[in-house]
Design an enzyme around this catalytic site. Structure first.
Site, PDB file in Angstrom:
ATOM      1  N   ARG A  43       0.795  -1.227   0.000  1.00 47.89           N
ATOM      2  CA  ARG A  43       0.000   0.000   0.000  1.00 47.89           C
ATOM      3  C   ARG A  43       0.831   1.282   0.000  1.00 47.89           C
ATOM      4  NH1 ARG A  43      -5.386  -0.071   1.449  1.00 47.89           N
ATOM      5  NH2 ARG A  43      -6.311  -2.114   1.906  1.00 47.89           N
ATOM      6  N   HIS A 165       9.105 -23.165   7.572  1.00 48.61           N
ATOM      7  CA  HIS A 165      10.557 -23.202   7.410  1.00 48.61           C
ATOM      8  C   HIS A 165      11.228 -24.207   8.340  1.00 48.61           C
ATOM      9  CE1 HIS A 165      10.433 -20.515  10.915  1.00 48.61           C
ATOM     10  NE2 HIS A 165      11.691 -20.824  11.112  1.00 48.61           N
ATOM     11  N   ASP A 222       0.734 -20.278  17.442  1.00 51.11           N
ATOM     12  CA  ASP A 222       1.922 -19.766  16.774  1.00 51.11           C
ATOM     13  C   ASP A 222       2.970 -20.841  16.524  1.00 51.11           C
ATOM     14  OD1 ASP A 222       3.609 -17.594  15.776  1.00 51.11           O
ATOM     15  OD2 ASP A 222       4.800 -17.924  17.579  1.00 51.11           O
ATOM     16  N   HIS A 227       4.617 -25.762  13.580  1.00 53.90           N
ATOM     17  CA  HIS A 227       6.004 -26.224  13.658  1.00 53.90           C
ATOM     18  C   HIS A 227       6.147 -27.538  14.424  1.00 53.90           C
ATOM     19  CE1 HIS A 227       7.165 -22.519  11.895  1.00 53.90           C
ATOM     20  NE2 HIS A 227       7.195 -21.788  12.986  1.00 53.90           N
ATOM     21  N   LYS A 325       7.976 -18.348  25.474  1.00 54.12           N
ATOM     22  CA  LYS A 325       8.757 -17.127  25.288  1.00 54.12           C
ATOM     23  C   LYS A 325       9.324 -16.669  26.630  1.00 54.12           C
ATOM     24  CE  LYS A 325       6.765 -15.004  21.169  1.00 54.12           C
ATOM     25  NZ  LYS A 325       8.083 -14.949  20.508  1.00 54.12           N
TER      26      LYS A 325
END
Length: 451
Positions: A43, A165, A222, A227, A325
């Site tokens: 944008r 990944h 997440d 993963h 985390k």
């Protein structure tokens, strides 16, 4: 046929931090030769020159080890198109600027996947086109199924790349060689010999300014839903007929179909959220004090889940998936804990069972075993047989992009895998949302929530 990249969301963090540096490495290694173009769609009120300046700065920050001449080769191929990725007219205008078969990369927040794919379906893609989507793929199983329906309206499954990944990490790929190219491991890779499997992704980083995404996702969505379940699939799957785009995703899908969430979510899962503390000498604020965080969401920054695989090979073996985390140490690891030997001839000895550890960062493999001691030949001592892997020529994202250019979906997540992963975590998410599992607090820099 020449391929051109169309990166929707071409000014985002993913593009600047991972995609552009990986493309530069493909130039550096000779995979790309200069005929491929890259058109970024976003944008911003930019032209080609402004975008190239932005990309040049990102490459200096995230691929500074590469020669400047290599980075400039990529920069010279970049172009910019201002547009709304959910607007069919804007997408049509962008696609008409391309030569060759387009690779359309959705480097976007996952909330934009559905409107963007709907717009692409209205525009249509030429034969030979490919589409790439990042994780998280959908918000639940129904959303993943709807996204798959949209993708299949656009292209056949073999032209769709659902990127994770983690699957291109060196140690993850070495699971295949370890299991299927060495007779010593596969005969004991089952419930008769394996007592427990832990798949861990701990990190010392906190929120790092990602509240816009993370506070709506949380650790389970997440990391675990994509993963860690992908790592489980590689560890637990049956031997494929070949390591190719047909057999490998099929075997992974089979084992994910057999995964069962905990029957008692309260006993089989843990959720937590970090409070203020110190990690490696760095002070972190309380999670709920971070900019953009809504305390009422009760978003977890720590998720632990124990599942089982309901098949012949793994019946009764717990697979514990854990991520968090702001923890005391970074740890990305798969550990396979073997059962004790049936009879121990050493008097008064109580050795630990053998443990095979596959470290993802750094890439290494270690086997913890019991051997006769140096001082007393009849005493047992713990020894570690370790190997550090020589780094691959390409990082994980570089390898994925190379496979994408080759049209090889071996390392892509299939439609079935994407939907089954949500099936596994949905009962846990529902129980957490209903408050059936308490949200435990843990200080930043600790080992996580207390038991």
């Amino acid at each position: 046929m020449t391929r051109s990249f169309v990166v929707l969301g071409g000014t985002g963090d993913l593009t600047g931090r991972l995609l552009l540096p990986s493309l530069a490495r493909l130039y550096d290694t000779g995979v790309l030769h200069g005929g491929e173009g890259l058109l970024a769609v976003a944008r911003e009120e930019w032209d080609d020159g402004a975008y190239r300046d932005w990309a040049r700065n990102r490459l200096a920050a995230h691929a500074g080890e590469l020669p400047e001449s290599t980075r400039e080769r990529l920069v010279d191929r970049l172009a910019f198109c201002r547009g709304d990725v959910t607007d069919p007219d804007d997408l049509r205008a962008a696609l008409t600027r391309l030569d060759g078969e387009p690779v359309v990369y959705l480097a976007l927040p996952h909330t934009l996947f559905r409107p963007t794919l709907t717009a692409l379906a209205e525009v249509g893609l030429p034969e030979g086109a490919r589409v790439v989507v990042e994780k998280p793929f959908g918000t639940d199983q129904a959303d993943a199924r709807a996204l798959n329906d949209l993708l299949h309206r656009l292209l056949p499954e073999e032209a769709i790349f659902r990127v994770d990944h983690f699957l291109a990490k060196q140690t993850v790929l070495n699971i295949l060689g370890l299991r299927f190219a060495n007779r010593v491991f596969e005969p004991v890779w089952n419930a008769a010999h394996v007592e427990q499997v832990d798949i861990v992704a701990d990190e010392t980083l906190g929120l790092e300014g990602r509240a816009g995404y993370y506070d709506r996702a949380g650790a389970l969505r997440d990391m675990v839903q994509n993963h860690l379940l992908q790592l489980l699939a590689l560890v637990a799957m049956e031997p494929p007929l070949a390591v190719d785009a047909h057999s490998l995703p099929g075997r992974k899908a089979d084992v994910l179909r057999a995964v069962r969430p905990p029957a008692d979510v309260r006993a089989g899962s843990v959720r937590g959220r970090y409070t203020a503390g110190t990690v490696a000498g760095r002070a972190l604020p309380d999670y709920v004090a971070e900019d953009g965080v809504d305390p009422d969401r009760e978003t977890e920054t720590y998720a632990e889940l124990t599942v089982t695989v309901d098949n012949w090979r793994w019946a009764g073996v717990p697979f514990r998936l854990r991520t968090g985390k702001a923890l005391a140490a970074d740890r990305q690891e798969i550990s396979i804990r073997f059962r004790p030997v049936p009879h121990l001839p050493f008097l008064d000895a109580e050795p630990e069972p053998d443990v095979l550890r596959l470290s993802l960062s750094p890439d290494a493999i270690a086997l913890e075993v019991n051997l006769n001691g140096a001082r007393d030949p009849f005493d047992l001592e713990r020894e570690v047989l370790a190997a550090r892997m020589t780094p691959h020529e390409l990082p994980a994202y570089g390898l994925l992009l190379r496979e994408l250019l080759d049209g090889d979906t071996t390392l892509s997540i299939s439609d079935v895998e994407a939907e089954e992963s949500w099936r596994i975590v949905e009962p846990v998410l529902a129980a957490w949302a209903a408050g059936e599992v308490p949200l435990r607090e843990y200080p930043a820099g600790s080992a996580g929530p207390a038991a």
